[in-house]
Write a protein that holds these residues in place. Structure first.
Motif, mmCIF file in Angstrom:
data_model
loop_
_atom_site.group_PDB
_atom_site.id
_atom_site.type_symbol
_atom_site.label_atom_id
_atom_site.label_comp_id
_atom_site.label_asym_id
_atom_site.label_seq_id
_atom_site.Cartn_x
_atom_site.Cartn_y
_atom_site.Cartn_z
ATOM 1 N N LEU A 28 16.222 -17.006 -23.098
ATOM 2 C CA LEU A 28 15.635 -17.511 -21.855
ATOM 3 C C LEU A 28 15.988 -18.971 -21.646
ATOM 4 O O LEU A 28 16.345 -19.390 -20.536
ATOM 5 C CB LEU A 28 14.115 -17.327 -21.898
ATOM 6 N N LEU A 29 15.929 -19.760 -22.721
ATOM 7 C CA LEU A 29 16.262 -21.180 -22.609
ATOM 8 C C LEU A 29 17.731 -21.358 -22.253
ATOM 9 O O LEU A 29 18.084 -22.227 -21.441
ATOM 10 C CB LEU A 29 15.932 -21.913 -23.905
ATOM 11 N N LEU A 34 21.636 -23.401 -18.219
ATOM 12 C CA LEU A 34 22.810 -23.243 -17.372
ATOM 13 C C LEU A 34 22.486 -23.392 -15.886
ATOM 14 O O LEU A 34 23.313 -23.861 -15.108
ATOM 15 C CB LEU A 34 23.455 -21.881 -17.636
ATOM 16 N N ALA A 35 21.277 -23.006 -15.499
ATOM 17 C CA ALA A 35 20.911 -23.044 -14.079
ATOM 18 C C ALA A 35 20.193 -24.325 -13.682
ATOM 19 O O ALA A 35 20.064 -24.607 -12.485
ATOM 20 C CB ALA A 35 20.025 -21.835 -13.741
ATOM 21 N N ASN A 36 19.737 -25.133 -14.663
ATOM 22 C CA ASN A 36 18.887 -26.283 -14.342
ATOM 23 C C ASN A 36 19.248 -27.507 -15.182
ATOM 24 O O ASN A 36 18.400 -28.080 -15.854
ATOM 25 C CB ASN A 36 17.418 -25.924 -14.580
ATOM 26 N N GLY A 199 19.880 -21.743 -5.210
ATOM 27 C CA GLY A 199 20.188 -22.699 -6.263
ATOM 28 C C GLY A 199 19.088 -22.830 -7.290
ATOM 29 O O GLY A 199 18.411 -21.869 -7.644
ATOM 30 N N ARG A 200 18.863 -24.053 -7.765
ATOM 31 C CA ARG A 200 17.994 -24.300 -8.900
ATOM 32 C C ARG A 200 16.518 -24.342 -8.490
ATOM 33 O O ARG A 200 16.188 -24.355 -7.300
ATOM 34 C CB ARG A 200 18.379 -25.627 -9.561
ATOM 35 N N ALA A 201 15.663 -24.410 -9.512
ATOM 36 C CA ALA A 201 14.217 -24.466 -9.287
ATOM 37 C C ALA A 201 13.803 -25.908 -9.011
ATOM 38 O O ALA A 201 13.200 -26.571 -9.847
ATOM 39 C CB ALA A 201 13.481 -23.912 -10.505
ATOM 40 N N ASP A 227 18.446 -18.236 -10.870
ATOM 41 C CA ASP A 227 17.451 -18.969 -11.632
ATOM 42 C C ASP A 227 16.190 -18.125 -11.768
ATOM 43 O O ASP A 227 15.458 -17.897 -10.806
ATOM 44 C CB ASP A 227 17.129 -20.288 -10.925
ATOM 45 N N ALA A 228 15.913 -17.687 -12.987
ATOM 46 C CA ALA A 228 14.754 -16.830 -13.230
ATOM 47 C C ALA A 228 13.450 -17.542 -12.895
ATOM 48 O O ALA A 228 12.463 -16.886 -12.545
ATOM 49 C CB ALA A 228 14.735 -16.373 -14.687
#
Length: 293
Positions: A28-29, A34-36, A199-201, A227-228
């Motif tokens: 998960l990390l 990668l997304a944030n 995109g990102r959170a 982004d989960a």
């Protein structure tokens, strides 16, 4: 100081099959990193733990399981790669124009091809079902609240306008930064949130989701984000592509989904929608005179 080449190799390791063999928290990390990347650079272990949904100690163990000596080392690696990659709208446009070749005709042809590819995603059964599910959420709502900031704010306002014309009560959350707090204050029980987010959170969407959750409001989401942290919060998720990855963002698919759902909502209560447009014409004549249409 971590060299860019070494840093890139370490980040590529987060995408490798070996990560799948690690504990769930580490996987998960890896996805979150990668997304944030900017969020990682500016967050403490405690802040990351809160965002990912694990303990501080689990964050540290997961960072080490991914091959870093600790959180400072991970941040050094991210800092070393941020400048080299410089991803953003300018880079995406440069890639798109390079693929198209010189001249307006080539760029036009590529843009239409990209739009056709993205629009085809709306024909996928799961995407159509997601739009129907979103309509089922919005139809009984006291009010439909559309979230969108930046360029997406224009689409949020457009959706609010066409919903109001068909007799729905609509509100927009379209402010960036601290001004969004005043808009969030207007959320009430009985609302449903339709979020346009990509995109990102980033902080605005997460604050909106948190306030919706506090009030028990369902969230339908139009997004192409991986982004989960974002998509996991949606009761209904409509995957609307914005073209190809690494190319300029195109929004025709999002607009088509919005207009389709607006018409779907009108179909849920046709007499009210038609009556609202009749009243609109009456108001136009009262404002502009008998020649107004």
């Amino acid at each position: 100081m971590t060299k860019p080449r070494v840093a890139k190799e370490l980040l590529e390791g987060l995408r490798s099959e070996a990560v799948e063999e690690l504990p769930p928290a580490a996987r998960l990390l890896a996805s979150f990193v990668l997304a944030n990347r900017l969020t990682i650079l500016t967050s403490s272990a405690a802040e990351l733990a809160s965002r990912v949904g694990v303990s501080d100690a689990t964050i540290i163990r997961s960072v080490q399981a991914l091959g870093f000596t600790g959180l400072p080392h991970l941040k050094q690696v991210l800092a070393a790669t941020m400048g080299a990659e410089a991803a953003g709208p300018a880079t995406d446009l440069d890639h798109t124009l390079a693929e198209a070749g010189e001249g307006a005709r080539n760029a036009l042809d590529l843009a239409l091809d990209l739009q056709r590819e993205a629009m085809a995603s709306l024909d996928e059964p799961e995407v159509r079902q997601a739009m129907l599910d979103a309509i089922s959420l919005m139809h009984p709502a006291r009010r439909i609240v559309i979230y969108g900031i930046g360029p997406t704010a224009h689409m949020a306002r457009y959706m609010a306008t066409i919903l109001q014309r068909s007799g729905r009560i609509a509100l927009t959350l379209d402010a960036a930064g601290i001004a969004l707090a005043d808009q969030l204050l207007a959320l009430r029980e009985g609302d449903v949130v339709l979020a346009l987010t990509y995109g990102r959170a980033y902080r605005e969407i997460m604050a909106t989701i948190q306030e919706a959750r506090r009030l028990g409001l369902p969230v339908a989401m139009i997004s192409d984000s991986a982004d989960a942290m974002i998509v996991a919060q949606a009761k209904v998720l409509i995957r609307a592509r914005r073209g190809r990855t690494g190319h300029v963002a195109l929004h025709a698919t999002t607009m088509a989904a919005l207009e389709a759902m607006s018409l779907g909502l009108a179909g849920c209560d046709g007499s009210s929608a038609v009556g609202s447009l009749v009243r609109l014409n009456q108001l136009r004549r009262s404002v502009m005179g008998p020649d107004a249409s």
